[in-house]
Write a protein that holds these residues in place. Structure first.
Motif, PDB file in Angstrom:
ATOM      1  N   LYS A   1       0.826  -1.216   0.000  1.00  0.00           N
ATOM      2  CA  LYS A   1       0.000   0.000   0.000  1.00  0.00           C
ATOM      3  C   LYS A   1       0.864   1.272   0.000  1.00  0.00           C
ATOM      4  O   LYS A   1       0.633   2.180  -0.788  1.00  0.00           O
ATOM      5  N   SER A   2       1.838   1.313   0.897  1.00  0.00           N
ATOM      6  CA  SER A   2       2.703   2.509   0.960  1.00  0.00           C
ATOM      7  C   SER A   2       3.509   2.659  -0.322  1.00  0.00           C
ATOM      8  O   SER A   2       3.686   3.775  -0.827  1.00  0.00           O
TER       9      SER A   2
ATOM     10  N   LEU B   1       1.397   4.272  -2.975  1.00  0.00           N
ATOM     11  CA  LEU B   1       1.272   5.729  -2.802  1.00  0.00           C
ATOM     12  C   LEU B   1       2.559   6.429  -3.213  1.00  0.00           C
ATOM     13  O   LEU B   1       2.535   7.468  -3.876  1.00  0.00           O
ATOM     14  N   ARG B   2       3.693   5.835  -2.807  1.00  0.00           N
ATOM     15  CA  ARG B   2       4.980   6.467  -3.094  1.00  0.00           C
ATOM     16  C   ARG B   2       5.311   6.447  -4.591  1.00  0.00           C
ATOM     17  O   ARG B   2       5.992   7.339  -5.085  1.00  0.00           O
TER      18      ARG B   2
ATOM     19  N   ASP C   1      -1.072   8.259   4.050  1.00  0.00           N
ATOM     20  CA  ASP C   1      -0.560   6.919   4.362  1.00  0.00           C
ATOM     21  C   ASP C   1      -0.743   6.623   5.850  1.00  0.00           C
ATOM     22  O   ASP C   1       0.047   7.064   6.678  1.00  0.00           O
ATOM     23  N   GLU C   2      -1.791   5.916   6.162  1.00  0.00           N
ATOM     24  CA  GLU C   2      -2.128   5.560   7.554  1.00  0.00           C
ATOM     25  C   GLU C   2      -2.018   6.766   8.490  1.00  0.00           C
ATOM     26  O   GLU C   2      -1.257   6.736   9.469  1.00  0.00           O
TER      27      GLU C   2
ATOM     28  N   MET D   1       0.925  14.807   0.166  1.00  0.00           N
ATOM     29  CA  MET D   1       1.056  13.556   0.917  1.00  0.00           C
ATOM     30  C   MET D   1       1.040  13.859   2.412  1.00  0.00           C
ATOM     31  O   MET D   1       1.705  14.786   2.876  1.00  0.00           O
TER      32      MET D   1
ATOM     33  N   VAL E   1      -4.699   5.374   2.552  1.00  0.00           N
ATOM     34  CA  VAL E   1      -4.400   4.042   3.085  1.00  0.00           C
ATOM     35  C   VAL E   1      -4.788   4.053   4.549  1.00  0.00           C
ATOM     36  O   VAL E   1      -4.347   4.929   5.309  1.00  0.00           O
TER      37      VAL E   1
ATOM     38  N   LEU F   1      -2.786  12.448  -0.859  1.00  0.00           N
ATOM     39  CA  LEU F   1      -2.552  11.059  -0.476  1.00  0.00           C
ATOM     40  C   LEU F   1      -2.318  10.995   1.029  1.00  0.00           C
ATOM     41  O   LEU F   1      -1.622  11.851   1.585  1.00  0.00           O
TER      42      LEU F   1
ATOM     43  N   PHE G   1       1.734  11.812   6.001  1.00  0.00           N
ATOM     44  CA  PHE G   1       2.404  10.583   6.430  1.00  0.00           C
ATOM     45  C   PHE G   1       1.931  10.132   7.810  1.00  0.00           C
ATOM     46  O   PHE G   1       1.433  10.930   8.606  1.00  0.00           O
ATOM     47  N   GLN G   2       2.188   8.877   8.079  1.00  0.00           N
ATOM     48  CA  GLN G   2       1.852   8.316   9.396  1.00  0.00           C
ATOM     49  C   GLN G   2       2.554   9.101  10.518  1.00  0.00           C
ATOM     50  O   GLN G   2       1.964   9.378  11.555  1.00  0.00           O
TER      51      GLN G   2
END
Ligand code: ADP
Ligand code: MG
Length: 263
Positions: free
Chosen positions: A63-64, A67-68, A184-185, A104, A215, A182, A106-107
């Motif tokens: 998944k990551s 996105l990347r 990511d968690e 983006m 995600v 986007l 990020f977590q």
């Protein structure tokens, strides 16, 4: 007029009307390997304006990495990323321009710890978009207000809770006024009591029609908010469906197994 607008709103969000608008992003036959490890295999999907796509799947399913690859933080091993019909190469001036249109979150927030909340938001506006200071400041404050963080413009990240830091990170991404955002968690690093405030911000953005690819392991959120839910397993898209279908009557055995572990 209100009713007409409402219909337009729903039309833009409805999976059945996809053919009526052009995709913002199109991923074609995307593959990615790290050494001999094939992490993504032949990924195809399109993102249309106002889509809120939630990507779910077990840890390690790619998944990551997907996105990347979408925002070219990773170079795809094969396949194409198209932005409004144009192929985006892995490097070059066009790629930098593209990246500024795809935000983006990020977590781990990724805020600069030595900068204030306001300076974190202004940085990209000054350095990448080359906005004058006043404009960068006004725009940053506008988006910090949107996420409820305007009272903290002079704070440093360490003075904030995780939920507040993540809201600043969202404001920073929004300040760039990306075409697609986007995530990511975005809530995986948060204490449980802070998850809600971040999901509420994301839910409000979805309502406004921001195009997002998220995600997440927050299944209730995915089910409520996404226009499409994508289930990934071992580097492939197993299922890409409206959430009411994916969560209630998934086609694939692998999707069923994954969902029963979560719900
Ligand atoms: P997910 O986000 O679904 O947990 P990832 O995309 O992070 O999955 O990882 C998918 C696979 O790719 C994993 O096996 C991971 O170890 C591998 N991987 C991810 N990034 C790298 C990297 N930079 N170098 C080597 N292997 C990587
Ligand atoms: Mg991941």
């Amino acid at each position: 007029e209100a009713i007409e607008n409402h219909e337009d709103f729903n039309k833009g969000r409805c999976a059945d009307h996809f053919s009526e608008s052009e995709p913002i992003l199109e991923i074609q036959h995307l593959g990615k390997k790290f050494g001999d490890n094939l992490v993504l295999l032949d990924i195809d999907f399109k993102t249309y304006p106002r889509d809120v796509i939630c990507i779910i799947g077990a840890s390690g399913s790619g998944k990551s990495t997907l996105l990347r690859c979408i925002n070219m933080l990773e170079t795809p091993s094969s396949g194409l990323v198209l932005h409004r019909g144009k192929h985006i190469p892995a490097t070059g001036a066009h790629t930098a321009d593209y990246r500024s249109k795809v935000g983006m979150v990020f977590q781990q927030f990724n805020l600069f710890s030595n900068l204030t909340v306001l300076d974190n938001c202004m940085l990209g506006l000054r350095k990448i978009l080359k906005l004058p200071k006043n404009e960068a400041r006004a725009r940053s404050i506008k988006y910090l207000m949107k996420v409820g963080m305007a009272p903290y413009i002079n704070a440093k990240p360490h003075q904030l809770s995780g939920g507040q830091q993540q809201r600043v990170a969202i404001a920073r991404a929004l300040s760039m006024e990306p075409e697609v955002l986007l995530f990511d968690e975005p809530t995986s690093a948060l204490d449980p009591e802070m998850v809600g405030e971040v999901l509420d911000v994301m839910r409000a953005l979805a309502k406004e029609g921001l195009t997002m690819i998220i995600v997440t392991h927050e299944m209730a959120f995915a089910r409520d908010v996404s226009t499409r839910t994508v289930f990934m397993d071992q580097g492939i898209i197993v299922e890409d469906e409206r959430p009411e279908v994916l969560f209630t009557r998934p086609r694939e055995e692998r999707t069923k197994e994954f969902l029963t572990r979560f719900m």
